[in-house]
Motif scaffolding. Structure first.
Motif, short mmCIF file in Angstrom:
data_model
loop_
_atom_site.label_atom_id
_atom_site.label_comp_id
_atom_site.label_asym_id
_atom_site.label_seq_id
_atom_site.Cartn_x
_atom_site.Cartn_y
_atom_site.Cartn_z
N THR A 118 0.85 -1.19 0.00
CA THR A 118 0.00 0.00 0.00
C THR A 118 0.88 1.23 0.00
O THR A 118 1.88 1.30 0.72
N LEU A 119 0.51 2.21 -0.80
CA LEU A 119 1.37 3.38 -1.00
C LEU A 119 1.44 4.27 0.23
O LEU A 119 2.41 4.99 0.42
N ASP A 120 0.39 4.23 1.07
CA ASP A 120 0.41 5.11 2.25
C ASP A 120 1.47 4.69 3.26
O ASP A 120 1.72 5.41 4.23
N THR A 121 2.12 3.54 3.05
CA THR A 121 3.17 3.12 3.98
C THR A 121 4.45 3.94 3.82
O THR A 121 5.30 3.93 4.70
N PHE A 122 4.57 4.65 2.68
CA PHE A 122 5.80 5.44 2.53
C PHE A 122 5.59 6.84 1.96
O PHE A 122 6.47 7.68 2.11
N ILE A 123 4.45 7.15 1.32
CA ILE A 123 4.33 8.49 0.76
C ILE A 123 4.19 9.55 1.84
O ILE A 123 4.60 10.70 1.65
N TYR A 124 3.61 9.19 3.01
CA TYR A 124 3.45 10.18 4.08
C TYR A 124 4.75 10.46 4.80
O TYR A 124 4.84 11.39 5.59
N LYS A 125 5.77 9.65 4.55
CA LYS A 125 7.07 9.85 5.19
C LYS A 125 7.90 10.91 4.45
O LYS A 125 9.04 11.15 4.81
N ASN A 126 7.32 11.51 3.46
CA ASN A 126 8.09 12.42 2.62
C ASN A 126 7.45 13.79 2.48
O ASN A 126 7.51 14.42 1.44
N GLY A 127 6.78 14.23 3.54
CA GLY A 127 6.22 15.57 3.56
C GLY A 127 4.90 15.73 2.86
O GLY A 127 4.40 16.85 2.69
N ILE A 128 4.27 14.63 2.40
CA ILE A 128 2.98 14.70 1.73
C ILE A 128 1.89 14.61 2.79
O ILE A 128 1.80 13.64 3.54
N GLU A 129 1.05 15.61 2.85
CA GLU A 129 0.00 15.67 3.86
C GLU A 129 -1.15 14.75 3.48
O GLU A 129 -1.62 14.73 2.35
N LYS A 130 -1.61 13.96 4.44
CA LYS A 130 -2.71 13.03 4.21
C LYS A 130 -3.98 13.80 3.85
O LYS A 130 -4.35 14.76 4.51
N GLY A 131 -4.63 13.38 2.77
CA GLY A 131 -5.86 14.03 2.35
C GLY A 131 -5.66 15.32 1.59
O GLY A 131 -6.63 16.00 1.25
N ALA A 132 -4.41 15.68 1.31
CA ALA A 132 -4.14 16.92 0.58
C ALA A 132 -4.62 16.78 -0.87
O ALA A 132 -4.90 15.69 -1.36
N ASN A 133 -4.68 17.92 -1.55
CA ASN A 133 -5.23 17.94 -2.90
C ASN A 133 -4.16 17.58 -3.93
O ASN A 133 -3.62 18.42 -4.64
N HIS A 134 -3.84 16.28 -3.98
CA HIS A 134 -2.87 15.81 -4.95
C HIS A 134 -3.32 14.48 -5.55
O HIS A 134 -4.24 13.84 -5.05
#
Length: 283
Positions: A116-132
């Motif tokens: 699952t991508l959420d295991t590492f994308i949030y470790k890099n300054g990407i805010e959960k639920g942000a508009n991306h």
């Protein structure tokens, strides 16, 4: 495992699986582990995208004819095959690049196929639920999966870019200097060709009939007429598709033409459906 034993085992196995040649493409200036190995034809590749696409390599090295089949294997999958042959174990590890204009610090992660991508994308300054927008694969031909999506088997990059849901009043009807365009009409990006742009998912236009501009031929890597083959796929003329070189193309070959398309046509989808039709009708 010795690093040299894996490629030797894989090349030996691939050579047994085909009567044809085993072609290997590597970066022109790389110190490749395949250099000097017997049983392969090594090709040094250089230049901008799509020079490294498998479709481009096949077209330039040994074009496909009717009745022929070509199999392609990515570099990381060679490691999986090699370890499986040498140890009997399936190694599901995957080195993945996290990139895109929404990523503050692009980097590599070691993860598992299907993670699952959420295991590492949030470790890099990407805010959960942000508009991306989160894409499994590259920005041109990847698959939109979202934050809770999984890593596609064939993807070795995860791309995160801004979601383009903001629109400008009369944005299409005024000269602009902060947008990129292959055309010189109203957009002046050609005045500063080295400028970098923070691109989002806005299409900046709407779906319409094909407009003949000649832009596709400027970015298309193969010696094929892209506009004509797209039209042949749309009206399902199998004879014309065959004559225009349909056997030699893959959807990703049309990623750049789709990106610059002023008619906002889904080139890759059109080609995929055309190939599926040929497979069904011709085999």
């Amino acid at each position: 495992l010795p690093s040299v034993s894996i490629p030797k085992a894989v090349i030996a196995a691939l050579g047994m699986l085909t009567d044809g040649k085993v072609h290997v493409g590597v970066a022109k200036n790389s110190d490749s582990i395949f250099t000097g190995l017997s049983g392969i034809e090594l090709h040094k590749v250089s230049g901008p995208h799509p020079s490294g696409n498998v479709g481009t390599l096949i077209n330039k090295i040994d074009p496909i004819n009717k009745g022929e089949t070509v199999y392609t294997v990515a570099a990381q999958d060679l490691v999986i095959i090699g370890e499986l042959l040498l140890t009997g174990k399936f190694n599901a590890e995957r080195v993945v690049a996290l990139a895109g204009s929404s990523v503050e610090n692009p980097r590599y992660f070691t993860t598992k196929i299907g993670a699952t991508l959420d295991t590492f994308i949030y470790k890099n300054g990407i805010e959960k639920g942000a508009n991306h927008r989160v894409i499994s694969g590259n920005v041109l031909s990847g698959k939109q999966v979202g934050e809770s999506g999984v890593l596609d088997y064939y993807s070795n990059v995860v791309t995160v870019i801004p979601e383009g849901d903001d629109y400008e009043l009369f944005g299409w009807n005024k000269p602009v200097f902060d947008k990129i365009s292959p055309s010189r009409a109203l957009t002046f990006s050609w005045l500063n060709p080295k400028k970098k742009y923070d691109l989002d998912t806005n299409t900046n236009g709407e779906h319409r009939a094909f407009v003949v501009t000649g832009n596709y031929e400027e970015v298309f890597p193969l010696d094929i007429y892209p506009m004509q083959i797209l039209k042949a796929c749309m009206y399902k003329d199998l004879d014309e598709m065959e004559a225009l070189g349909m056997y030699e193309v893959a959807p990703e070959d049309f990623a750049v033409t789709e990106f610059i398309c002023v008619s906002k046509q889904p080139h890759q989808k059109i080609i995929r459906e055309g190939l599926d039709l040929m497979l069904k009708e011709i085999g």
